[in-house]
Design a protein around this motif. Structure first.
Motif, short mmCIF file in Angstrom:
data_model
loop_
_atom_site.label_atom_id
_atom_site.label_comp_id
_atom_site.label_asym_id
_atom_site.label_seq_id
_atom_site.Cartn_x
_atom_site.Cartn_y
_atom_site.Cartn_z
N ILE A 524 0.71 -1.40 0.17
CA ILE A 524 0.15 0.42 -0.13
C ILE A 524 0.38 1.16 0.16
O ILE A 524 0.75 1.94 -0.44
CB ILE A 524 -0.81 0.27 0.99
CG1 ILE A 524 -2.19 -1.05 0.99
CG2 ILE A 524 -1.58 1.45 1.52
CD1 ILE A 524 -2.89 -1.17 2.25
N LYS A 528 1.20 4.06 -3.18
CA LYS A 528 0.77 5.44 -2.39
C LYS A 528 -0.33 6.12 -3.43
O LYS A 528 -1.04 6.38 -3.63
CB LYS A 528 0.97 6.24 -1.79
CG LYS A 528 2.04 6.91 -1.94
CD LYS A 528 2.82 8.22 -1.32
CE LYS A 528 4.08 8.70 -2.34
NZ LYS A 528 4.81 9.58 -1.63
N PHE A 531 -3.65 5.15 -5.01
CA PHE A 531 -4.97 4.99 -3.65
C PHE A 531 -5.37 6.50 -4.04
O PHE A 531 -4.73 7.25 -3.81
CB PHE A 531 -4.58 4.55 -1.86
CG PHE A 531 -4.42 3.36 -2.18
CD1 PHE A 531 -5.68 2.37 -2.02
CD2 PHE A 531 -3.19 2.68 -2.37
CE1 PHE A 531 -5.61 1.30 -1.33
CE2 PHE A 531 -3.26 1.30 -2.51
CZ PHE A 531 -4.21 0.62 -1.88
N ALA A 553 -7.24 1.36 5.08
CA ALA A 553 -6.64 1.06 3.40
C ALA A 553 -8.29 0.16 2.85
O ALA A 553 -8.39 -0.88 3.28
CB ALA A 553 -5.43 -0.01 2.47
N ILE A 555 -10.08 -1.05 -0.18
CA ILE A 555 -8.94 -1.77 -1.55
C ILE A 555 -9.76 -2.44 -2.20
O ILE A 555 -11.11 -3.52 -1.23
CB ILE A 555 -7.70 -2.64 -0.97
CG1 ILE A 555 -6.69 -2.31 0.11
CG2 ILE A 555 -7.41 -3.56 -2.14
CD1 ILE A 555 -6.48 -3.39 0.61
#
Length: 632
Positions: A524, A528, A531, A553, A555
């Motif tokens: 993650i 980055k 996201f 997070a 996902i």
């Protein structure tokens, strides 16, 4: 022979009469005669055929009498017994004349040569593992007697027995059938006289004995592993080897000491009823890892020329066969990095295979199952990098004692060490086996359990949890070190207990799901830019993996499954573990995914909790991690 298709000329030919008389099985010969008689009656030549057969039988009888007198050998034998000079055995050999000029008999065709030189079976071997028989043959070329152990099927087949020519036996396609007949006759006529022994095709512990050091069980597999078998021997000066090793041990380096202890520990795996494990030494190249491996090899065998120490470039099947042969001896593999591409840098499959203690089941031509290869030992390996990776399965991690090299060179003069151990080796292993047999399993098991308890108590005192499957191997290594230090080296240079304790993995470090979680957090952080951070829009991103919000997070499910696959873990198992650890948010419907509108679309996502409730990405600087978890 097909007599029905023969005409009168062919039936009465010398070739047909000789073919009938050449049949050694008397019942089969009589059947052939009767079939030929029936055909001669049809062709109205029965009288002529009977006359020819009677003449052939008289000639055979005459030649048999000549054989008893040994007109070719020059020395008479009494009742046709083997008469080889320099040979203690004197077996009945029936119609065969066996003396220093070779082995022969006489038939209607004349002399029938079986071998140009003395040869005879001297022992029958019944293999403990398979129940199959082998035969020990003794033969003389010139003035030198040699012996060889071969499968019974070899000497029972005229096409297979020619393989003995590779070992010096004078056998060709011309005399192979006669040699098979001779060996069979001698064996069957001397069943009570020929020695019968239990044998093994493996080294190590066999019914309380240790092959090849003990001789109560005969080793029958020498020629399949000739170089490896012959490398396990003693040579040189015992004191020179011990003086060198004691000097190395006083330097205090962990690497050679734990290798030596692990090599001794290998022969304790069987009596302690433990499973195989791996001791891997890793670090920069050129610092002495290979020399340390050779030093461990010199405990039992010649350490050079790739005889006992092997490399991993061979096939898995070849490695399995080699390991099955060594059985309880340590298997030493130099430079595991040579095969890292074959396993995509994840050695889990190889580790599980080696440490399972058994090979694959394989069928045979009769649609049965061959005897499965098996072993109980220690594998000593080295590598430039740790065998343990963050994507390795937890069960594989448990089976590896991973030792990182300290700074500097392991040996002051590696070349000098190699030169000395190539000339002096093999003493300590033999002496350690005698020590183990004299002490007995019960006493050794008591020492091992004491070390096991010490490790467990130290873990409790420090408030850490060590993996049980790693505690057992380390306790065996420490046991072997104690036995060798107190009885062989007598130098007080024990392995440092605290240092060995630190080599053991914590339970969290071994947990597949824990390491998968750490891998996901790392992924993650690395990605980055994939996201969405609150206050930004998806238009700023090339690929959308999810979003970061409220310490989670979020996902996309297919992205999550892909990361799990890369982490070498099951997504279902991870989600189940994550729920118990409260690292995965559960939906109101009880599912492991929750719907979330991302970039204008509603999709099911995994909500993975971030460490320390951090929810912001920061630029990575020296000393920082990708999340600003502790900056606030």
């Amino acid at each position: 022979m097909n007599f029905e298709k023969m005409d009168k000329k062919e039936l009465l030919s010398i070739r047909t009469i000789e073919s009938i008389m050449d049949e050694e099985d008397l019942l089969a010969r009589e059947i052939m005669i009767q079939e030929a008689m029936d055909r001669s009656e049809q062709l109205k030549c029965m009288t002529k055929f009977k006359t020819l057969m009677n003449a052939a039988k008289k000639e055979e009888k005459r030649l048999m009498e000549l054989a008893k007198k040994d007109i070719r050998g020059g020395s008479k034998t009494n009742n046709n017994v083997i008469d080889f000079s320099g040979c203690e055995e004197s077996y009945d050999c029936g119609a065969w004349v066996a003396n220093d000029s070779g082995v022969r008999t006489y038939t209607v065709q004349g002399e029938r040569l079986a071998c140009y030189h003395p040869i005879l079976p001297v022992a029958r071997m019944i293999n403990i593992q398979t129940g199959k028989e082998k035969v020990k043959l003794k033969f003389k070329k010139g003035t030198i007697w040699k012996d060889i152990v071969v499968d019974k099927s070899i000497i029972a087949s005229s096409s297979k027995i020619v393989a003995l020519a590779d070992y010096g036996v004078s056998v060709t396609s011309e005399n192979s059938k006669a040699l098979v007949s001779y060996l069979s006759d001698v064996e069957n006529m001397n069943v009570e006289e020929i020695e019968v022994r239990n044998s093994t095709s493996k080294l190590g512990w066999i019914r309380g004995d240790f092959v090849p050091y003990d001789v109560n069980v005969y080793f029958d597999n020498e020629f399949n592993f000739k170089m490896l078998y012959e490398s396990i021997r003693t040579a040189g000066n015992r004191e020179k080897w011990y003086d060198l090793v004691k000097k190395i041990r006083t330097k205090g380096r962990l690497e050679p000491k734990i290798y030596i202890a692990a090599a001794f520990a290998s022969v304790l795996i069987e009596p302690l009823n433990a499973l195989p494990f791996i001791v891997n030494l890793w670090g920069d190249t050129g610092k002495g890892k290979t020399v340390a491996l050779m030093l461990a090899a010199s405990i039992y065998a010649f350490p050079g020329n790739n005889e006992y120490v092997t490399d991993p470039k061979s096939t898995i099947t070849a490695l399995e066969t080699r390991t099955n042969f060594l059985n309880n001896f340590p298997v030493l593999i130099d430079d595991m990095s040579q095969i890292k591409n074959k396993f995509d840098d994840d050695f889990s499959t190889l580790v599980y295979f080696l440490c399972s203690g058994k090979g694959k089941e394989r069928s045979n031509v009769n649609l049965g199952i061959n005897a499965t290869n098996s072993w109980r030992n220690v594998f000593l390996t080295n590598n430039e990098h740790s065998l343990v990776t963050e994507t390795m399965q937890g069960g594989a991690v448990n089976r590896i004692i991973d030792v990182e090299m300290s700074e500097g060179y392991i040996f002051d003069n590696g070349n000098q060490v190699v030169e000395l151990i190539k000339k002096n080796y093999g003493f300590a292993g033999k002496e350690f086996i005698e020590l183990v047999k004299n002490m007995g399993t019960d006493e050794i098991s008591k020492i091992q359990k004491d070390f096991q308890e010490r490790i467990t108590k130290r873990a409790e005192q420090l408030g850490v949890e060590k993996e049980e499957k790693q505690i057992l191997p380390m306790s065996i290594i420490l046991t072997a070190d104690k036995l060798a230090t107190e009885n062989l080296f007598q130098d007080g240079q024990y392995l440092n207990f605290a240092e060995c304790f630190e080599l053991l993995k914590d339970k969290d470090a071994v947990s597949e799901n824990q390491r998968a979680y750490e891998y996901m957090i790392s992924e993650i952080g690395i990605n980055k830019n994939n996201f969405i951070i609150p206050g930004t829009t998806g238009d700023d991103y090339r690929q959308i993996w999810g979003t970061i919000e409220s310490g989670y997070a979020v996902i996309l499910k297919n992205i999550f499954d892909k990361i799990c696959k890369e982490a070498n873990c099951s997504s279902r198992a991870f989600l189940s573990w994550g729920r118990k650890k409260e690292l995965v948010k559960v939906g109101k419907d009880g599912k492991n995914t929750i719907t979330k509108r991302i970039n204008g679309m509603v999709q099911r996502c995994v909500w993975l909790k971030l460490p320390d409730d951090g929810n912001e990405f920061v630029d990575v600087e020296d000393g920082q991690i990708p999340f600003d978890f502790e900056q606030k």
